[in-house]
Design a protein around this motif. Sequence first.
Motif, PDB file in Angstrom:
ATOM      1  N   ARG A 214       0.800  -1.158   0.194  1.00 22.60           N
ATOM      2  CA  ARG A 214       0.073   0.043   0.017  1.00 22.60           C
ATOM      3  C   ARG A 214       0.930   1.195   0.012  1.00 22.60           C
ATOM      4  O   ARG A 214       0.476   2.259  -0.322  1.00 22.60           O
ATOM      5  N   SER A 216       2.903   2.058  -2.140  1.00 24.84           N
ATOM      6  CA  SER A 216       3.127   2.209  -3.587  1.00 24.84           C
ATOM      7  C   SER A 216       2.029   2.318  -4.474  1.00 24.84           C
ATOM      8  O   SER A 216       1.340   1.188  -4.698  1.00 24.84           O
ATOM      9  N   PRO A 217       1.488   3.433  -4.751  1.00 21.73           N
ATOM     10  CA  PRO A 217       0.117   3.624  -5.453  1.00 21.73           C
ATOM     11  C   PRO A 217       0.465   2.621  -6.741  1.00 21.73           C
ATOM     12  O   PRO A 217      -0.717   2.119  -7.042  1.00 21.73           O
ATOM     13  N   GLU A 218       1.351   2.694  -7.454  1.00 23.38           N
ATOM     14  CA  GLU A 218       1.848   2.046  -8.678  1.00 23.38           C
ATOM     15  C   GLU A 218       1.561   0.789  -8.642  1.00 23.38           C
ATOM     16  O   GLU A 218       0.765   0.034  -9.308  1.00 23.38           O
ATOM     17  N   ARG A 219       2.140   0.030  -7.487  1.00 23.99           N
ATOM     18  CA  ARG A 219       1.847  -1.359  -7.141  1.00 23.99           C
ATOM     19  C   ARG A 219       0.568  -1.839  -6.834  1.00 23.99           C
ATOM     20  O   ARG A 219       0.093  -2.845  -7.457  1.00 23.99           O
ATOM     21  N   GLU A 221      -2.050  -0.269  -7.753  1.00 25.13           N
ATOM     22  CA  GLU A 221      -2.885  -0.306  -9.183  1.00 25.13           C
ATOM     23  C   GLU A 221      -2.858  -1.393  -9.993  1.00 25.13           C
ATOM     24  O   GLU A 221      -3.559  -1.700 -10.547  1.00 25.13           O
ATOM     25  N   ARG A 222      -1.554  -1.969 -10.099  1.00 27.89           N
ATOM     26  CA  ARG A 222      -1.360  -3.098 -10.645  1.00 27.89           C
ATOM     27  C   ARG A 222      -2.000  -4.265 -10.268  1.00 27.89           C
ATOM     28  O   ARG A 222      -2.379  -5.249 -10.963  1.00 27.89           O
ATOM     29  N   SER A 225      -6.779  -3.909 -10.585  1.00 28.04           N
ATOM     30  CA  SER A 225      -7.133  -2.903 -11.871  1.00 28.04           C
ATOM     31  C   SER A 225      -8.739  -2.269 -11.530  1.00 28.04           C
ATOM     32  O   SER A 225      -9.454  -2.393 -10.791  1.00 28.04           O
ATOM     33  N   SER A 261      -4.159   4.581  -3.257  1.00 28.71           N
ATOM     34  CA  SER A 261      -4.343   5.141  -4.562  1.00 28.71           C
ATOM     35  C   SER A 261      -5.361   6.340  -4.947  1.00 28.71           C
ATOM     36  O   SER A 261      -6.818   5.666  -4.944  1.00 28.71           O
ATOM     37  N   GLU A 263      -6.099   7.467  -7.644  1.00 30.96           N
ATOM     38  CA  GLU A 263      -6.773   7.176  -9.100  1.00 30.96           C
ATOM     39  C   GLU A 263      -7.607   6.141  -8.622  1.00 30.96           C
ATOM     40  O   GLU A 263      -8.800   6.333  -9.489  1.00 30.96           O
ATOM     41  N   ARG A 264      -7.506   5.054  -8.053  1.00 28.09           N
ATOM     42  CA  ARG A 264      -8.611   4.181  -7.778  1.00 28.09           C
ATOM     43  C   ARG A 264      -9.748   4.716  -6.822  1.00 28.09           C
ATOM     44  O   ARG A 264     -11.020   4.352  -6.915  1.00 28.09           O
TER      45      ARG A 264
END
Length: 326
Positions: A214, A216-219, A221-222, A225, A261, A263-264
């Motif tokens: 948690r 790392s937002p990028e991780r 998000e991977r 999805s 995230s 974005e999420r």
Amino acid sequence: MGNAQRFRPLIAALGDSGDESQQLIALQELTELLAMATEDTLIGVDVSSLVQTLIALANGPSPELAGIVSGNANIMLLACRCLSNLLEALPLAGSVLLRHGVVDMLCTRLLDIEYIDVAEQALTVLTQLSRDSATRVCAGGGLSACLMFLDFFATSTQHTALTCAANCTRAIGNDQFGQAADAVPVLERTMFYSDPKTADLSCSALLHLAVAFRSSPERVERLVSAELLQRIVASIRSGDSAARHTSVALLRLLVTVASASRERAMQLLGLDVIPVLCGILAASCADLPDASTDVANTAGLATTSSRHQKSAVHMSEQAWEALRLT
């Protein structure tokens, strides 16, 4: 004959004889002995030598242990079963197994999957080890191995595999994101199965992964999805059988993802999740126990009351997670 004396000739027969029939006889007797063994009855047994020999038998050819025959499915199966029985009788033997490279052997048996019954027994041992040594199991590739051929197994064995996965994901390290990413496609599928235990274990494993990464937002998000978010919200909204068993875990997953995230979080708002959460809160308030619960107890309907209380607890957990998400 003392307990230690009963084991010595069997260990010698396994390591010295090149005769498969003699090895099978020794393994069968050893399996029975270990199934009835306790910590006290194993006093004096050379556990390290026993473990090393059993791993070699299950693993294949070994130049270090001359005379060991490999490639026989029954020998590999019984060797793994002996390891499982040993762990049940002597949990501290797990450190000995790990020291002798058992995780590599078990993962090989699972990834090769030449013999399904051998793979299932190897999975059992891996899951036993993951209870207390999940970090070591995960570092050795156990997460990927236990999920690789999940569909080949019967439902009960799938439960074992997903239990191992849930244990591993609880202890996964930052340098093992590759294993986490590889596990997600399987977990995405099984978390919506109608079988309650399969769905629950899968949700737990995915939740552990989201928590582990948690920062790392990028991780995150991977791992989760936008499409998966949509399926989760749709499942909670529908109240289908799978969602009823996993709703709390699904809401916790949404809380973790939205917190990690931005974005999420915005995508969740776009999925019109607020009315879903309001519905959960409204249902929780409507399900609060009232005086009728006491009347039911007085009338002797304790079983009905117990079910009601369990449902109320579940609803309160749902409501709490819904509040956290809002």
